[in-house]
Design an enzyme around this catalytic site. Structure first.
Site, PDB file in Angstrom:
ATOM      1  CB  CYS A   1      -2.057   3.132   9.406  1.00 11.32           C
ATOM      2  SG  CYS A   1      -2.887   2.442   8.186  1.00 11.32           S
TER       3      CYS A   1
ATOM      4  CG  ASN B   1      -0.096  -0.333   2.873  1.00 10.33           C
ATOM      5  OD1 ASN B   1       0.389  -1.650   2.280  1.00 10.33           O
ATOM      6  ND2 ASN B   1      -0.136   1.051   2.954  1.00 10.33           N
TER       7      ASN B   1
HETATM    8  C1  LIG Z   1      -6.304  -0.722   3.615  1.00 15.13           C
HETATM    9  C2  LIG Z   1      -5.813  -2.120   3.887  1.00 15.13           C
HETATM   10  C3  LIG Z   1      -6.413  -2.481   4.272  1.00 15.13           C
HETATM   11  C4  LIG Z   1      -7.396  -2.660   6.030  1.00 15.13           C
HETATM   12  O1  LIG Z   1      -8.553  -2.465   4.946  1.00 15.13           O
HETATM   13  P1  LIG Z   1      -9.869  -2.463   5.729  1.00 15.13           P
HETATM   14  O2  LIG Z   1     -11.072  -2.876   4.953  1.00 15.13           O
HETATM   15  O3  LIG Z   1      -9.739  -0.925   5.781  1.00 15.13           O
HETATM   16  O4  LIG Z   1      -9.744  -2.859   7.078  1.00 15.13           O
HETATM   17  C5  LIG Z   1      -5.109  -3.728   4.551  1.00 15.13           C
HETATM   18  N1  LIG Z   1      -4.551  -4.022   3.817  1.00 15.13           N
HETATM   19  C6  LIG Z   1      -4.132  -3.466   3.028  1.00 15.13           C
HETATM   20  C7  LIG Z   1      -2.976  -3.711   2.354  1.00 15.13           C
HETATM   21  C8  LIG Z   1      -4.613  -1.916   2.478  1.00 15.13           C
HETATM   22  O5  LIG Z   1      -4.285  -1.226   1.804  1.00 15.13           O
END
Ligand SMILES: *Cc1c(COP(=O)(O)O)cnc(C)c1O
Length: 382
Positions: free
Chosen positions: A326, A153
């Site tokens: 985050c 991400n």
């Molecule tokens: C956004 C994200 C999550 C969390 O997803 P949610 O649906 O917001 O709980 C987990 N892993 C990755 C790689 C993400 O980008």
């Protein structure tokens, strides 16, 4: 006030209008509001049919069987369910993961580690990739699970998931993949990738927040112990009344993503090139990630001599993030950037630009000229 240009699609995406329209049909008395678990009347049957339609739409995007999809509240829950659910009841199992996973994987694994699980934390190469050899070397007789994300991400780096998956399949070790950043951006085929468990999120793919799914392989059958009990919904894996409107929204969003996948990939590739070309003349720009194995929509750059905090203050007309969303509440440098070998200083100089479905060429031109101006100005006053 004019809204800032949104360049934080990796944090979340807006709900597509077509998705929002679909969701509204599943809320009010005029719509389909029944409990999908109500078997005794048409209100329930209609809701159940809608949920099952969406289950197929989500399954289709990842080439799975609809019976392999378990609804959750998001990828965070999917990761928790996958990791805790398969390790339940096993004494002192070993887990393999990496230091650049999302917090929603790191934290459940740390939680298990504190309760006696052995964990191998792999360090990726400088582009954010883990090799199948590294995983093979880390495996022990007691290894119960390997968990590695498909697309990072913060970096946009695409992992060697298929090669790792094939190796693990031949050794009969379960493979969990967080694909929250991959779905809707690149083709995802659970069979080609040889994964056993795969996490998905609605809101990274122009669907609503608060809904996600876990793919759980049926053949060979993977056992996942429920983490939320109360009625035995979702084949005993996840109880709770299904949120029909959220699920229908996620289904519609995944169907849309499937339709536009190739075109969007190409369009974003063009925007990425446009953005980087415009920054060409600017010196001291470090590209973080992989030039070859990457999604087009995430660009992570470090600017020598300027820290991200000041840069973001100067770039008030852009909505973006330093490190990951985050981590941005803290002043800790991104652990992902540290994980690929950046020193504290370089990590503090990094910004993530993430583009998506509603990003235009004009916005990219505006963003690149803003970045050039602000970086140049900040360097001159140093
Ligand atoms: C956004 C994200 C999550 C969390 O997803 P949610 O649906 O917001 O709980 C987990 N892993 C990755 C790689 C993400 O980008």
């Amino acid at each position: 006030m004019k809204k800032p240009v949104y360049l934080d699609y990796a944090a979340t995406t807006p709900v597509d209008n077509a998705v929002a329209e679909e969701m509204m049909k599943y809320l009010t008395f005029d719509g389909v509001f029944g409990n999908p678990a109500s078997r005794s009347h048409g209100y329930g049957w209609q809701a159940e049919a809608a949920v099952e339609g969406a289950r197929r739409q989500v399954a289709d995007l990842i080439h799975a069987d609809p019976r392999e999809i378990v609804w959750t509240s998001g990828a965070t829950e999917s990761n928790n369910l996958a990791i805790k659910g398969v390790l339940e009841g096993r004494t002192a199992p070993h887990i393999v993961t990496s230091v650049i996973e999302h917090k929603a994987v790191l934290d459940p694994i740390r939680h298990l580690e504190a309760r006696g699980c052995e964990v191998t934390w792999l360090t990726p190469d400088s582009t954010g990739r883990i090799s199948a050899d590294q995983v093979a070397e880390a495996i022990r007789d007691t290894t119960a699970l390997v968990s590695l994300m498909l697309v990072n991400n913060e970096l946009g780096t695409i992992s060697d998931t298929a090669e790792i998956g094939n190796m693990l399949r031949s050794r009969k070790i379960l493979f969990h993949v967080d694909a929250a950043q991959a779905a809707g951006k690149i083709p995802v085929d659970v069979t080609a990738l040889s994964v056993d468990l795969l996490s998905l999120s609605g809101h990274k793919v122009y669907g609503p927040k608060g809904v996600g799914a876990l793919y759980v392989r049926r053949s060979p059958d993977v056992h996942v112990g429920a983490q939320i009990h109360g009625g035995g919904h979702e084949r005993e894996m996840r109880s709770g009344t299904l949120p029909t409107h959220q699920i229908v929204g996620m289904g519609k969003a995944f169907a849309l993503a499937n339709d536009v996948l190739d075109d969007e990939h190409e369009r974003l590739e063009g925007l990425r090139t446009r953005f980087l070309t415009a920054l060409d003349g600017l010196e001291g720009v470090r590209f973080n990630g992989s030039e070859t194995h990457r999604v087009p929509g995430i660009v992570n750059l470090s600017f020598a001599g300027v820290d991200a905090e000041s840069l973001m203050l100067g770039l008030r007309e852009l909505a973006l993030s330093s490190g990951s969303a985050c981590a941005s509440a803290t002043l800790e440098p991104s652990y992902v950037l540290r994980g690929i070998g950046l020193d504290d200083k370089q990590a503090h100089q990094a910004l993530r630009f993430s583009m998506g479905r509603f990003t235009t060429a004009e916005e990219i031109d505006f963003a690149s000229s803003q970045v050039r101006d602000v970086v140049t100005r900040l360097r001159s006053v140093r």
